[in-house]
Design an enzyme around this catalytic site. Structure first.
Site, PDB file in Angstrom:
ATOM      1  N   SER A 298       0.858  -1.196   0.000  1.00 35.60           N
ATOM      2  CA  SER A 298       0.000   0.000   0.000  1.00 35.60           C
ATOM      3  C   SER A 298       0.884   1.232   0.000  1.00 35.60           C
ATOM      4  O   SER A 298       2.021   1.189   0.500  1.00 35.60           O
ATOM      5  CB  SER A 298      -0.867   0.018   1.260  1.00 35.60           C
ATOM      6  OG  SER A 298      -1.558   1.243   1.371  1.00 35.60           O
TER       7      SER A 298
ATOM      8  N   TYR B  94      -1.339  -0.261  10.754  1.00 29.50           N
ATOM      9  CA  TYR B  94      -1.571  -0.594   9.336  1.00 29.50           C
ATOM     10  C   TYR B  94      -0.333  -0.159   8.532  1.00 29.50           C
ATOM     11  O   TYR B  94       0.186  -0.927   7.720  1.00 29.50           O
ATOM     12  CB  TYR B  94      -2.836   0.089   8.816  1.00 29.50           C
ATOM     13  CG  TYR B  94      -3.165  -0.299   7.385  1.00 29.50           C
ATOM     14  CD1 TYR B  94      -3.699  -1.553   7.084  1.00 29.50           C
ATOM     15  CD2 TYR B  94      -2.926   0.582   6.323  1.00 29.50           C
ATOM     16  CE1 TYR B  94      -3.990  -1.918   5.769  1.00 29.50           C
ATOM     17  CE2 TYR B  94      -3.211   0.228   5.007  1.00 29.50           C
ATOM     18  CZ  TYR B  94      -3.743  -1.023   4.746  1.00 29.50           C
ATOM     19  OH  TYR B  94      -4.018  -1.385   3.433  1.00 29.50           O
TER      20      TYR B  94
HETATM   21  N1  LIG Z   1      -8.854  -0.622  -0.851  1.00 30.57           N
HETATM   22  C1  LIG Z   1      -7.800   0.160  -0.735  1.00 30.57           C
HETATM   23  O1  LIG Z   1      -7.893   1.405  -0.815  1.00 30.57           O
HETATM   24  C2  LIG Z   1      -6.444  -0.442  -0.542  1.00 30.57           C
HETATM   25  C3  LIG Z   1      -5.341   0.420  -0.655  1.00 30.57           C
HETATM   26  C4  LIG Z   1      -4.081  -0.106  -0.473  1.00 30.57           C
HETATM   27  C5  LIG Z   1      -3.905  -1.448  -0.209  1.00 30.57           C
HETATM   28  N2  LIG Z   1      -5.000  -2.261  -0.096  1.00 30.57           N
HETATM   29  C6  LIG Z   1      -4.754  -3.663   0.204  1.00 30.57           C
HETATM   30  O2  LIG Z   1      -5.344  -4.452  -0.805  1.00 30.57           O
HETATM   31  C7  LIG Z   1      -5.663  -5.739  -0.256  1.00 30.57           C
HETATM   32  C8  LIG Z   1      -7.108  -6.079  -0.612  1.00 30.57           C
HETATM   33  O3  LIG Z   1      -7.950  -5.139   0.035  1.00 30.57           O
HETATM   34  P1  LIG Z   1      -9.405  -4.766  -0.520  1.00 30.57           P
HETATM   35  O4  LIG Z   1      -9.448  -3.292  -0.648  1.00 30.57           O
HETATM   36  O5  LIG Z   1      -9.716  -5.626  -1.667  1.00 30.57           O
HETATM   37  O6  LIG Z   1     -10.263  -5.123   0.773  1.00 30.57           O
HETATM   38  P2  LIG Z   1     -11.461  -6.143   1.045  1.00 30.57           P
HETATM   39  O7  LIG Z   1     -12.473  -6.074  -0.040  1.00 30.57           O
HETATM   40  O8  LIG Z   1     -11.856  -5.872   2.446  1.00 30.57           O
HETATM   41  O9  LIG Z   1     -10.755  -7.590   0.930  1.00 30.57           O
HETATM   42  C9  LIG Z   1      -9.955  -8.087   1.952  1.00 30.57           C
HETATM   43  C10 LIG Z   1      -9.739  -9.570   1.689  1.00 30.57           C
HETATM   44  O10 LIG Z   1      -8.907 -10.072   2.751  1.00 30.57           O
HETATM   45  C11 LIG Z   1      -9.462 -11.300   3.189  1.00 30.57           C
HETATM   46  N3  LIG Z   1      -9.125 -11.565   4.582  1.00 30.57           N
HETATM   47  C12 LIG Z   1      -9.259 -10.754   5.658  1.00 30.57           C
HETATM   48  N4  LIG Z   1      -8.944 -11.411   6.793  1.00 30.57           N
HETATM   49  C13 LIG Z   1      -8.590 -12.671   6.411  1.00 30.57           C
HETATM   50  C14 LIG Z   1      -8.200 -13.837   7.103  1.00 30.57           C
HETATM   51  N5  LIG Z   1      -8.073 -13.849   8.449  1.00 30.57           N
HETATM   52  N6  LIG Z   1      -7.942 -14.971   6.399  1.00 30.57           N
HETATM   53  C15 LIG Z   1      -8.076 -14.994   5.040  1.00 30.57           C
HETATM   54  N7  LIG Z   1      -8.413 -13.907   4.321  1.00 30.57           N
HETATM   55  C16 LIG Z   1      -8.691 -12.767   5.001  1.00 30.57           C
HETATM   56  C17 LIG Z   1     -10.982 -11.109   3.030  1.00 30.57           C
HETATM   57  O11 LIG Z   1     -11.608 -12.380   2.933  1.00 30.57           O
HETATM   58  P3  LIG Z   1     -12.500 -13.071   4.075  1.00 30.57           P
HETATM   59  O12 LIG Z   1     -13.148 -12.002   4.890  1.00 30.57           O
HETATM   60  O13 LIG Z   1     -13.454 -13.916   3.285  1.00 30.57           O
HETATM   61  O14 LIG Z   1     -11.546 -13.920   4.854  1.00 30.57           O
HETATM   62  C18 LIG Z   1     -11.034 -10.375   1.690  1.00 30.57           C
HETATM   63  O15 LIG Z   1     -11.039 -11.308   0.638  1.00 30.57           O
HETATM   64  C19 LIG Z   1      -5.403  -5.643   1.246  1.00 30.57           C
HETATM   65  O16 LIG Z   1      -4.150  -6.207   1.543  1.00 30.57           O
HETATM   66  C20 LIG Z   1      -5.372  -4.135   1.499  1.00 30.57           C
HETATM   67  O17 LIG Z   1      -4.598  -3.816   2.630  1.00 30.57           O
HETATM   68  C21 LIG Z   1      -6.261  -1.798  -0.269  1.00 30.57           C
END
Ligand SMILES: NC(=O)c1ccc[n+]([C@@H]2O[C@H](COP(=O)([O-])OP(=O)(O)OC[C@H]3O[C@@H](n4cnc5c(N)ncnc54)[C@H](OP(=O)(O)O)[C@@H]3O)[C@@H](O)[C@H]2O)c1
Length: 250
Positions: free
Chosen positions: A143, A156
């Site tokens: 990120s 984070y």
């Molecule tokens: N959205 C943003 O603005 C942003 C920016 C920078 C980086 N990111 C990064 O991008 C990645 C994806 O985020 P997103 O925005 O797509 O968020 P999201 O829609 O909330 O997806 C998060 C994913 O992580 C999984 N997860 C969470 N806890 C888990 C666990 N204990 N075991 C297995 N899987 C787990 C969730 O699946 P389950 O709940 O089904 O387990 C879900 O599939 C993350 O690493 C986030 O930090 C996001």
């Protein structure tokens, strides 16, 4: 690497970036193993992917990444059922709301477990296999938040900085075997993770983020910011002296 038909594993596939990436990988003819906790979400994603593809490209492997001992076993199962493995993407992550004066160790440990320790538990055995097969691509979703420690979300920031250092070290270890390690650094992306947050700069979409991840895999990129303008924003933010960072409210 040409992504077409490559055998892929997406950890954190049930929503947001991981779900959209899984769809796009399948649209390139890739068999894709879907890992995360919510089995219902994974099943409905797999049904959708397989219906659109007209064949069984997606398989579901429900798992909690904090069950570290399960990772190598599920990995072996995935490799057996896919008949090999070419690309692994670690997208699981959590970013709970943290109050301005909140120091909640339980919440903070939860982030370290999913964002960092889960990545190590899954990517160590993948690295070991790819070093032996002298092939493969590892992708970690970092990120822009990993570039500086900010007052809004200390742990984070910490997990993403640590994840990116781990990925850099893997890249340096595995490059000699022809293994690619790519760090993706999204800015704000509209996913369930950012729902309800006020977003200061134009937000990216999961669709464009997933397309950028595939482009990074195909081009052999080491580090990719998405949307691309964040590279310039973070170059400036990284130059800010500490006394200035202390005055910023984000
Ligand atoms: N959205 C943003 O603005 C942003 C920016 C920078 C980086 N990111 C990064 O991008 C990645 C994806 O985020 P997103 O925005 O797509 O968020 P999201 O829609 O909330 O997806 C998060 C994913 O992580 C999984 N997860 C969470 N806890 C888990 C666990 N204990 N075991 C297995 N899987 C787990 C969730 O699946 P389950 O709940 O089904 O387990 C879900 O599939 C993350 O690493 C986030 O930090 C996001």
């Amino acid at each position: 690497m040409n992504i077409s038909g490559k055998k892929c594993l997406v950890i954190g596939a049930s929503s947001g970036i991981g779900a959209e990436l899984s769809r796009q990988l399948a649209s390139h003819g890739c068999p894709v193993a879907l890992v995360s906790r919510r089995e219902d979400q994974l099943n409905s994603l797999a049904d959708d992917i397989n219906r659109i593809a007209g064949r069984n490209l997606a398989r579901v492997y429900p798992a909690d990444v904090t069950d570290y001992a399960a990772a190598p076993k599920i990995l072996q199962q995935v490799i057996g059922e896919l008949g090999g493995l070419d690309v692994v993407v670690y997208s699981s992550g959590t970013m709970p709301k943290v109050g301005a004066d909140e120091y909640n160790t339980e919440k903070d440990i939860g982030m370290v477990e999913v964002n960092l320790l889960g990545a190590i538990a899954w990517l160590n055995p993948v690295a070991e296999r790819f070093a032996k097969t002298k092939s493969g691509v590892i992708v970690g979703i970092g990120s822009v938040a990993g570039d500086r420690g900010r007052r809004g979300m200390p742990v984070y920031n910490t997990t993403k900085a640590a994840l990116e250092t781990y990925l850099e070290a893997l890249r340096n270890r595995l490059g000699q075997y022809g293994v690619q390690v790519t760090t993706i650094k999204p800015g704000f992306i509209r996913t369930p993770m950012t729902e309800g947050l006020s977003i200061p700069l134009p937000a990216g979409t999961p669709e464009k983020t997933a397309a950028d991840i595939i482009a990074a895999i195909e081009s052999g990129a080491g580090v990719t910011y998405t949307p691309g303008f964040w590279r310039y924003v973070m170059t400036l933010i990284k130059l800010l002296p500490s006394p200035v960072m202390q005055k910023l409210s984000f």
